[in-house]
Write a protein that holds these residues in place. Structure first.
Motif, PDB file in Angstrom:
ATOM      1  N   LYS A 157       0.799  -1.391   0.048  1.00 36.82           N
ATOM      2  CA  LYS A 157      -0.073  -0.070  -0.139  1.00 36.82           C
ATOM      3  C   LYS A 157       0.943   1.150   0.094  1.00 36.82           C
ATOM      4  N   ARG A 158       1.896   1.289   0.684  1.00 33.61           N
ATOM      5  CA  ARG A 158       2.733   2.323   0.961  1.00 33.61           C
ATOM      6  C   ARG A 158       3.333   2.502  -0.615  1.00 33.61           C
ATOM      7  N   ALA A 159       3.763   1.558  -1.094  1.00 28.13           N
ATOM      8  CA  ALA A 159       4.458   1.606  -2.600  1.00 28.13           C
ATOM      9  C   ALA A 159       3.497   2.229  -3.773  1.00 28.13           C
ATOM     10  N   PHE A 160       2.413   1.585  -3.409  1.00 22.97           N
ATOM     11  CA  PHE A 160       1.298   2.118  -4.235  1.00 22.97           C
ATOM     12  C   PHE A 160       1.010   3.679  -4.295  1.00 22.97           C
ATOM     13  N   LEU A 161       0.892   4.211  -2.788  1.00 23.77           N
ATOM     14  CA  LEU A 161       0.415   5.454  -2.668  1.00 23.77           C
ATOM     15  C   LEU A 161       1.626   6.363  -3.115  1.00 23.77           C
ATOM     16  N   THR A 162       2.937   6.055  -2.796  1.00 24.88           N
ATOM     17  CA  THR A 162       4.159   6.923  -3.259  1.00 24.88           C
ATOM     18  C   THR A 162       4.002   6.864  -4.789  1.00 24.88           C
ATOM     19  N   GLU A 216       1.587   9.367  -6.096  1.00 22.55           N
ATOM     20  CA  GLU A 216       2.214  10.660  -5.996  1.00 22.55           C
ATOM     21  C   GLU A 216       3.185  11.028  -6.870  1.00 22.55           C
ATOM     22  N   LEU A 217       3.951  10.439  -6.968  1.00 23.05           N
ATOM     23  CA  LEU A 217       4.980  10.428  -8.208  1.00 23.05           C
ATOM     24  C   LEU A 217       4.408  10.595  -9.304  1.00 23.05           C
ATOM     25  N   ARG A 218       3.457   9.801  -9.553  1.00 23.52           N
ATOM     26  CA  ARG A 218       2.873  10.065 -11.186  1.00 23.52           C
ATOM     27  C   ARG A 218       2.355  11.650 -11.282  1.00 23.52           C
ATOM     28  N   GLN A 219       2.106  12.050 -10.389  1.00 23.38           N
ATOM     29  CA  GLN A 219       1.256  13.348 -10.462  1.00 23.38           C
ATOM     30  C   GLN A 219       2.227  14.460 -10.462  1.00 23.38           C
ATOM     31  N   LEU A 220       3.645  14.346 -10.316  1.00 24.76           N
ATOM     32  CA  LEU A 220       4.737  15.187 -10.370  1.00 24.76           C
ATOM     33  C   LEU A 220       5.164  15.234 -11.949  1.00 24.76           C
ATOM     34  N   TYR A 274      13.687  13.034  -3.966  1.00 30.47           N
ATOM     35  CA  TYR A 274      14.615  12.462  -3.432  1.00 30.47           C
ATOM     36  C   TYR A 274      14.209  11.135  -2.579  1.00 30.47           C
ATOM     37  N   LYS A 275      15.180  10.284  -2.403  1.00 27.77           N
ATOM     38  CA  LYS A 275      14.858   8.959  -1.963  1.00 27.77           C
ATOM     39  C   LYS A 275      15.353   9.030  -0.451  1.00 27.77           C
ATOM     40  N   SER A 276      14.590   8.577   0.469  1.00 26.13           N
ATOM     41  CA  SER A 276      14.876   8.398   1.915  1.00 26.13           C
ATOM     42  C   SER A 276      15.815   6.893   2.155  1.00 26.13           C
ATOM     43  N   ILE A 277      16.975   7.353   2.331  1.00 23.53           N
ATOM     44  CA  ILE A 277      18.105   6.099   2.992  1.00 23.53           C
ATOM     45  C   ILE A 277      18.453   6.555   4.484  1.00 23.53           C
ATOM     46  N   GLU A 330      17.332  11.603  -6.824  1.00 25.19           N
ATOM     47  CA  GLU A 330      17.314  10.449  -7.802  1.00 25.19           C
ATOM     48  C   GLU A 330      16.104  10.862  -9.053  1.00 25.19           C
ATOM     49  N   THR A 331      16.198  10.383  -9.964  1.00 21.35           N
ATOM     50  CA  THR A 331      15.345  10.691 -11.063  1.00 21.35           C
ATOM     51  C   THR A 331      14.019  10.211 -10.858  1.00 21.35           C
ATOM     52  N   LYS A 332      12.762  10.732 -11.304  1.00 19.33           N
ATOM     53  CA  LYS A 332      11.354  10.455 -11.151  1.00 19.33           C
ATOM     54  C   LYS A 332      11.430   8.800 -11.507  1.00 19.33           C
ATOM     55  N   ALA A 333      11.987   8.583 -12.724  1.00 18.19           N
ATOM     56  CA  ALA A 333      11.924   7.454 -13.243  1.00 18.19           C
ATOM     57  C   ALA A 333      12.354   6.119 -12.690  1.00 18.19           C
ATOM     58  N   THR A 334      13.366   6.471 -12.046  1.00 18.92           N
ATOM     59  CA  THR A 334      14.190   5.512 -10.979  1.00 18.92           C
ATOM     60  C   THR A 334      13.214   5.311  -9.775  1.00 18.92           C
ATOM     61  N   LEU A 335      12.851   6.099  -9.157  1.00 15.11           N
ATOM     62  CA  LEU A 335      11.789   6.123  -7.975  1.00 15.11           C
ATOM     63  C   LEU A 335      10.688   5.445  -8.166  1.00 15.11           C
ATOM     64  N   MET A 336      10.114   5.730  -9.398  1.00 16.69           N
ATOM     65  CA  MET A 336       8.989   5.171  -9.975  1.00 16.69           C
ATOM     66  C   MET A 336       9.165   3.537 -10.219  1.00 16.69           C
ATOM     67  N   THR A 337      10.378   3.144 -10.750  1.00 15.76           N
ATOM     68  CA  THR A 337      10.727   1.627 -11.010  1.00 15.76           C
ATOM     69  C   THR A 337      10.667   0.960  -9.606  1.00 15.76           C
ATOM     70  N   GLU A 338      11.278   1.624  -8.593  1.00 20.58           N
ATOM     71  CA  GLU A 338      11.592   1.146  -7.582  1.00 20.58           C
ATOM     72  C   GLU A 338      10.364   0.610  -6.754  1.00 20.58           C
ATOM     73  N   GLN A 339       9.262   1.676  -6.820  1.00 18.44           N
ATOM     74  CA  GLN A 339       8.003   1.632  -6.293  1.00 18.44           C
ATOM     75  C   GLN A 339       7.407   0.421  -6.720  1.00 18.44           C
ATOM     76  N   GLU A 340       7.573   0.357  -8.200  1.00 21.03           N
ATOM     77  CA  GLU A 340       6.738  -0.733  -8.951  1.00 21.03           C
ATOM     78  C   GLU A 340       7.319  -2.081  -8.244  1.00 21.03           C
ATOM     79  N   ASN A 341       8.666  -2.080  -8.437  1.00 21.47           N
ATOM     80  CA  ASN A 341       9.301  -3.514  -8.180  1.00 21.47           C
ATOM     81  C   ASN A 341       8.782  -3.633  -6.587  1.00 21.47           C
ATOM     82  N   LYS A 342       8.698  -2.691  -5.614  1.00 22.89           N
ATOM     83  CA  LYS A 342       8.427  -3.007  -4.344  1.00 22.89           C
ATOM     84  C   LYS A 342       6.799  -3.551  -4.393  1.00 22.89           C
ATOM     85  N   MET A 343       6.099  -3.001  -5.381  1.00 26.50           N
ATOM     86  CA  MET A 343       4.566  -3.579  -5.138  1.00 26.50           C
ATOM     87  C   MET A 343       4.513  -4.782  -5.744  1.00 26.50           C
ATOM     88  N   LYS A 344       5.482  -5.331  -6.710  1.00 26.43           N
ATOM     89  CA  LYS A 344       5.539  -6.559  -7.534  1.00 26.43           C
ATOM     90  C   LYS A 344       6.083  -7.593  -6.335  1.00 26.43           C
TER      91      LYS A 344
END
Length: 128
Positions: free
Chosen positions: A39-44, A47-51, A58-61, A68-82
């Motif tokens: 759910k957190r990955a989906f919501l993130t 939000e990224l899609r709207q930007l 920025y990615k929190s570590i 980070e680039t928006k595309a990189t962050l989106m890919t990471e969130q999609e992978n987390k969801m999968k």
């Protein structure tokens, strides 16, 4: 002699029930955690899609934020969801297996108590 065997069988069934129930609770907690992760990955991701594409993201570590680039962050969130969905599917099959094991143990316990009513009376008279 048979009475002692029934007591031993009861204790074995009881320990299997406790162990299986603990495993089931653990799997349920893991499923709940993965659902939250998904759910957190989906919501993130939403939000990224709207930007706009040129927005700095920025990615929190830990306590640090990394640009980070928006595309990189989106890919990471999609992978987390999968990954979360795959884990949930796997955990669901484990949960079903453990539920079948619990039903089997309950059946064995019922059968044992039907064959030895004296054991059932002893169990019912025990202080919990």
């Amino acid at each position: 002699m048979a009475d002692e065997g029934n007591r031993t069988a009861f204790l074995e069934i009881q320990s299997r029930m406790i162990e299986t129930t603990a495993k089931l609770k653990q799997v349920q907690n893991q499923m709940r955690n993965k659902e939250g992760e998904k759910k957190r990955a989906f919501l993130t991701l939403e939000e990224l899609r709207q930007l706009p594409d040129d927005t700095n993201v920025y990615k929190s570590i830990g306590r640090m934020f990394v640009l980070e680039t928006k595309a990189t962050l989106m890919t990471e969130q999609e992978n987390k969801m999968k990954d979360s969905e795959a884990s949930i599917t796997s955990l669901q099959s484990s949960k079903e297996y453990l539920e079948k094991q619990i039903a089997e143990v309950e059946s064995n316990l019922r059968e044992l108590l039907q064959h030895d009513p004296g054991l059932a009376r002893q169990i019912m008279s025990m202080n919990v």
